[in-house]
Design a protein around this motif. Structure first.
Motif, PDB file in Angstrom:
ATOM      1  N   ALA A   1       0.821  -1.210   0.000  1.00  0.00           N
ATOM      2  CA  ALA A   1       0.000   0.000   0.000  1.00  0.00           C
ATOM      3  C   ALA A   1       0.857   1.263   0.000  1.00  0.00           C
ATOM      4  O   ALA A   1       0.484   2.274  -0.606  1.00  0.00           O
ATOM      5  CB  ALA A   1      -0.931  -0.004   1.210  1.00  0.00           C
ATOM      6  N   ILE A   2       2.016   1.204   0.668  1.00  0.00           N
ATOM      7  CA  ILE A   2       2.875   2.388   0.762  1.00  0.00           C
ATOM      8  C   ILE A   2       3.840   2.487  -0.419  1.00  0.00           C
ATOM      9  O   ILE A   2       3.964   3.545  -1.049  1.00  0.00           O
ATOM     10  CB  ILE A   2       3.662   2.376   2.089  1.00  0.00           C
ATOM     11  CG1 ILE A   2       2.680   2.488   3.272  1.00  0.00           C
ATOM     12  CG2 ILE A   2       4.676   3.517   2.138  1.00  0.00           C
ATOM     13  CD1 ILE A   2       3.331   2.352   4.617  1.00  0.00           C
TER      14      ILE A   2
ATOM     15  N   PRO B   1       1.395   1.594  -4.401  1.00  0.00           N
ATOM     16  CA  PRO B   1      -0.033   1.903  -4.230  1.00  0.00           C
ATOM     17  C   PRO B   1      -0.912   1.464  -5.398  1.00  0.00           C
ATOM     18  O   PRO B   1      -2.109   1.226  -5.216  1.00  0.00           O
ATOM     19  CB  PRO B   1      -0.050   3.428  -4.064  1.00  0.00           C
ATOM     20  CG  PRO B   1       1.235   3.901  -4.664  1.00  0.00           C
ATOM     21  CD  PRO B   1       2.221   2.804  -4.400  1.00  0.00           C
TER      22      PRO B   1
ATOM     23  N   LEU C   1      -3.622  -0.426  -3.308  1.00  0.00           N
ATOM     24  CA  LEU C   1      -4.832   0.366  -3.124  1.00  0.00           C
ATOM     25  C   LEU C   1      -5.793   0.136  -4.283  1.00  0.00           C
ATOM     26  O   LEU C   1      -5.365  -0.169  -5.397  1.00  0.00           O
ATOM     27  CB  LEU C   1      -4.502   1.864  -3.039  1.00  0.00           C
ATOM     28  CG  LEU C   1      -3.492   2.308  -1.975  1.00  0.00           C
ATOM     29  CD1 LEU C   1      -3.292   3.817  -2.045  1.00  0.00           C
ATOM     30  CD2 LEU C   1      -3.951   1.905  -0.579  1.00  0.00           C
TER      31      LEU C   1
ATOM     32  N   TRP D   1      -7.686   0.526   0.950  1.00  0.00           N
ATOM     33  CA  TRP D   1      -6.601  -0.464   1.038  1.00  0.00           C
ATOM     34  C   TRP D   1      -7.110  -1.863   0.693  1.00  0.00           C
ATOM     35  O   TRP D   1      -8.184  -2.268   1.129  1.00  0.00           O
ATOM     36  CB  TRP D   1      -6.008  -0.470   2.435  1.00  0.00           C
ATOM     37  CG  TRP D   1      -5.101   0.682   2.724  1.00  0.00           C
ATOM     38  CD1 TRP D   1      -5.303   1.990   2.401  1.00  0.00           C
ATOM     39  CD2 TRP D   1      -3.842   0.635   3.409  1.00  0.00           C
ATOM     40  NE1 TRP D   1      -4.264   2.762   2.842  1.00  0.00           N
ATOM     41  CE2 TRP D   1      -3.339   1.966   3.472  1.00  0.00           C
ATOM     42  CE3 TRP D   1      -3.092  -0.380   3.982  1.00  0.00           C
ATOM     43  CZ2 TRP D   1      -2.135   2.286   4.082  1.00  0.00           C
ATOM     44  CZ3 TRP D   1      -1.887  -0.068   4.599  1.00  0.00           C
ATOM     45  CH2 TRP D   1      -1.409   1.256   4.632  1.00  0.00           C
TER      46      TRP D   1
END
Length: 378
Positions: free
Chosen positions: A75-76, A79, A83, A96
């Motif tokens: 997710a970081i 993304p 995401l 998420w």
């Protein structure tokens, strides 16, 4: 074979799945998927044979921990994968999903993760005190990821599961205390249900839903029309939701005016595929598992004694608005099978410990037996 003989209803259900190739509208697909389900079921039996319920919880904690770490990294750092995007999710863009394909599936898995980490964290004999923070961290991260998934169903199920845990643990009390407690639960539950029913429009709006459960009731209405033509045995395992070449699927899609992938209800999908025969057999297996779960709960004093009832509640709640009941290669079906056979096996062992003497039985009750990887009968 000895473990597999502990529950006839699972095998009767799998037998109906395999036999459904005879009346399936897509026999080639049903044949392949039914044997996949058989393999998935056998793996669940293997887990029950090889690992105790406590060891299964520990394995799940490792798996969920890996998923949590990878999901945060994706997710970081990535993304576009971690995401939901606008093209995929529309209004859900930015939610998420971690290393899972969809945010709702991710929220469901994090619910399972939260329950596993919580049960292990409150279990005294499992880990050294100085390592307990790892389990609490897993629980907190699981809860945080449920919020980040923006799945309203996941949030409601999570809050319900947190309320159920102390209620189930209270069932271990004496019968003179348990009976009034159950009566109070029924009264509170009935009052709460009445309040919710009277305020459904307000509650649905607050959750971003409508009274059709985001179109789910329309799906079920269309399905019931076509199910009524084959109510006893259905249309065959995994043969209901296919493509436009299937008359059954095409009829429902035309009614709905969109390509629905499933019923968004596990029981409805089971009804459509296996009819009343499959639905009744599953219902009997589920109810018998719940009864055994209560017996197992009262026989133990360790947190893994609550695990079967917690998981059975989790499975039922999620299959009201999602479809993950009778699925091939699914961790949720594997856990359902392993829990049923584990309870049968460990209840049998508890009786043997009890017959060996009260002192030995008390030691087992406190969790000594669950620390062993292999019992003598294995």
């Amino acid at each position: 074979m000895r473990i597999a003989q502990k529950n006839i209803w699972i095998w009767l259900l799998v037998g109906i799945v395999i036999a459904s190739v005879l009346w399936s509208v897509a026999p080639d697909i049903t044949q392949r998927r039914s044997f996949l389900l058989l393999g998935t079921t056998l793996f669940g039996v293997y887990l029950a044979m090889r690992y105790t319920l406590r060891e299964q919880l520990q394995l799940l904690a490792w798996v969920c921990g890996i998923v949590i770490i990878l999901s945060i990294l994706f997710a970081i750092a990535l993304p576009s994968y971690g995401l939901m995007t606008f093209q995929e999710g529309g209004a859900h863009a930015g939610a998420w999903r971690g290393v899972i394909t969809h945010k709702n599936t991710f929220g469901r898995l994090m619910n399972l993760s939260a329950v596993v980490f919580l049960l292990l964290a409150i279990s005294k004999p499992i880990v050294h005190r100085k390592h307990r923070w790892v389990l609490w961290a897993g629980f907190v991260l699981s809860a945080a990821l449920i919020l980040l998934s923006t799945s309203k169903t996941a949030l409601v199920v999570f809050l319900t599961m947190m309320l159920l845990l102390p209620l189930y643990r209270a069932l271990r009390g004496k019968y003179t205390k348990v009976v009034p407690f159950i009566i109070a639960m029924v009264l509170v539950g009935g009052s709460t249900s009445t309040l919710l029913i009277d305020n459904l429009p307000v509650i649905a709006t607050a959750l971003g839903k409508d009274l059709t459960l985001t179109g789910r009731t329309d799906i079920w209405e269309a399905m019931l029309e076509i199910i009524s033509e084959r109510p006893l045995f259905g249309y065959g395992f995994n043969a209901f939701w296919l493509d436009w070449d299937s008359e059954v699927t095409a009829y429902v899609w035309k009614r709905l005016e969109w390509e629905c992938p499933n019923a968004h209800n596990g029981l409805m999908d089971l009804f459509a595929e296996l009819g009343l025969s499959g639905l009744i057999v599953f219902f009997i297996s589920y109810v018998s598992a719940c009864i055994r779960g209560v017996i197992w709960l009262r026989m133990t004093r360790t947190p893994e004694g609550v695990w079967p009832l917690m998981y059975l509640s989790f499975l039922l709640m999620y299959n009201i608005t999602e479809s993950s009941l009778l699925s091939t290669n699914s961790i949720f079906w594997i856990l359902y099978v392993s829990i049923i056979f584990s309870m049968a096996f460990e209840c049998e062992q508890a009786k043997l410990y009890r017959s060996a003497g009260s002192y030995v039985y008390e030691e087992w009750i406190e969790g000594e037996a669950s620390n062993q990887q292999n019992f003598e009968l294995r």
